[in-house]
Design a protein around this motif. Structure first.
Motif, PDB file in Angstrom:
ATOM      1  N   THR A   7       0.880  -1.151   0.000  1.00  0.00           N
ATOM      2  CA  THR A   7       0.000   0.000   0.000  1.00  0.00           C
ATOM      3  C   THR A   7       0.924   1.209   0.000  1.00  0.00           C
ATOM      4  N   ILE A  31      -5.103  -0.281   5.931  1.00  0.00           N
ATOM      5  CA  ILE A  31      -6.066  -0.551   4.880  1.00  0.00           C
ATOM      6  C   ILE A  31      -6.238  -2.067   4.829  1.00  0.00           C
ATOM      7  N   GLY A  33      -7.938  -4.172   2.742  1.00  0.00           N
ATOM      8  CA  GLY A  33      -8.025  -4.943   1.499  1.00  0.00           C
ATOM      9  C   GLY A  33      -6.831  -5.854   1.275  1.00  0.00           C
ATOM     10  N   PRO A  34      -5.599  -5.314   1.294  1.00  0.00           N
ATOM     11  CA  PRO A  34      -4.428  -6.190   1.100  1.00  0.00           C
ATOM     12  C   PRO A  34      -4.287  -7.255   2.188  1.00  0.00           C
ATOM     13  N   GLU A  52       2.885  -1.393   4.318  1.00  0.00           N
ATOM     14  CA  GLU A  52       2.215  -0.102   4.195  1.00  0.00           C
ATOM     15  C   GLU A  52       3.286   0.965   4.335  1.00  0.00           C
ATOM     16  N   TYR A  72      -1.765  -1.672  -4.234  1.00  0.00           N
ATOM     17  CA  TYR A  72      -3.089  -1.119  -3.972  1.00  0.00           C
ATOM     18  C   TYR A  72      -3.058   0.372  -4.294  1.00  0.00           C
ATOM     19  N   THR A  73      -4.025   0.848  -5.084  1.00  0.00           N
ATOM     20  CA  THR A  73      -4.008   2.254  -5.479  1.00  0.00           C
ATOM     21  C   THR A  73      -5.246   3.011  -5.036  1.00  0.00           C
ATOM     22  N   MET A  74      -4.989   4.201  -4.543  1.00  0.00           N
ATOM     23  CA  MET A  74      -5.986   5.248  -4.420  1.00  0.00           C
ATOM     24  C   MET A  74      -5.480   6.332  -5.372  1.00  0.00           C
ATOM     25  N   GLY A 100      -7.291  -1.802  -6.500  1.00  0.00           N
ATOM     26  CA  GLY A 100      -7.686  -0.690  -5.641  1.00  0.00           C
ATOM     27  C   GLY A 100      -8.645   0.246  -6.344  1.00  0.00           C
ATOM     28  N   MET A 101      -9.009   1.300  -5.634  1.00  0.00           N
ATOM     29  CA  MET A 101     -10.029   2.226  -6.139  1.00  0.00           C
ATOM     30  C   MET A 101      -9.615   2.925  -7.427  1.00  0.00           C
ATOM     31  N   THR A 104      -9.548   0.558 -10.352  1.00  0.00           N
ATOM     32  CA  THR A 104     -10.914   0.200 -10.738  1.00  0.00           C
ATOM     33  C   THR A 104     -11.523   1.297 -11.600  1.00  0.00           C
ATOM     34  N   GLU A 121     -13.705  -5.718  -6.707  1.00  0.00           N
ATOM     35  CA  GLU A 121     -13.335  -6.366  -5.460  1.00  0.00           C
ATOM     36  C   GLU A 121     -12.679  -7.714  -5.738  1.00  0.00           C
TER      37      GLU A 121
END
Length: 158
Positions: A7, A31, A33-34, A52, A72-74, A100-101, A104, A121
């Motif tokens: 992350t 976070i 999710g991972p 992280e 994982y991306t934001m 990630g968001m 997506t 997801e």
């Protein structure tokens, strides 16, 4: 298979005085999710680590030696995720999966830096993607409707 989840965070948040402030005032929660996806892979017999960047420095050697690196991306962290993905492709040996968001919302953008992008997801498809049973470059995951089917995060891999 050796799998590393990352992350990423922004440069400011990797700055040591910023991290010191986090230790004084308390870290934000991880976070999950991972930690959920990593737990699924660990239970399937894979060696899994989750990093992280907000909470500590990455082990670059482990990152470059991994068979699979999942990022994982934001939106705020996508540039750093892409930087790490490009580093892995340049110096490492593993496949890069980005989810990630942000991925997506913009899977084609993420695909410029990844071998595979998971849009949506990933809990029900992560094992198939990592083990090669799903070979599309952009894997579109269905929403999880029954939240009781999702395992709890595995903090032991953090």
């Amino acid at each position: 298979m050796k799998i590393v989840f990352v992350t990423p965070t922004t440069a400011l948040r990797r700055f040591p005085p910023y991290r010191l402030g986090g230790k004084i005032y308390g870290q934000i929660n991880s976070i999950t999710g991972p930690l959920i996806l990593g737990g699924i892979l660990k239970r399937a017999g894979h060696s899994v680590s989750v990093y992280e960047e907000l909470n500590g420095k990455l082990d670059e050697k482990e990152l470059l030696q991994a068979d699979v690196v999942c990022l994982y991306t934001m939106t705020s962290t996508a540039p750093r995720a892409y930087e790490l993905a490009d580093l892995i492709h340049e110096k490492g040996k593993g496949r890069v999966i980005i989810g990630g968001m942000h991925a997506t919302a913009l899977p084609e953008e993420a695909l410029q830096h990844a071998d595979t992008v998971i849009a949506g997801e990933g809990e029900e498809i992560i094992l198939d993607v990592v083990e090669g049973r799903r070979a599309e470059r952009i894997v579109r995951a269905e929403p999880i409707c029954d939240l009781d089917r999702i395992p709890f995060p595995d903090y032991s891999i953090l």
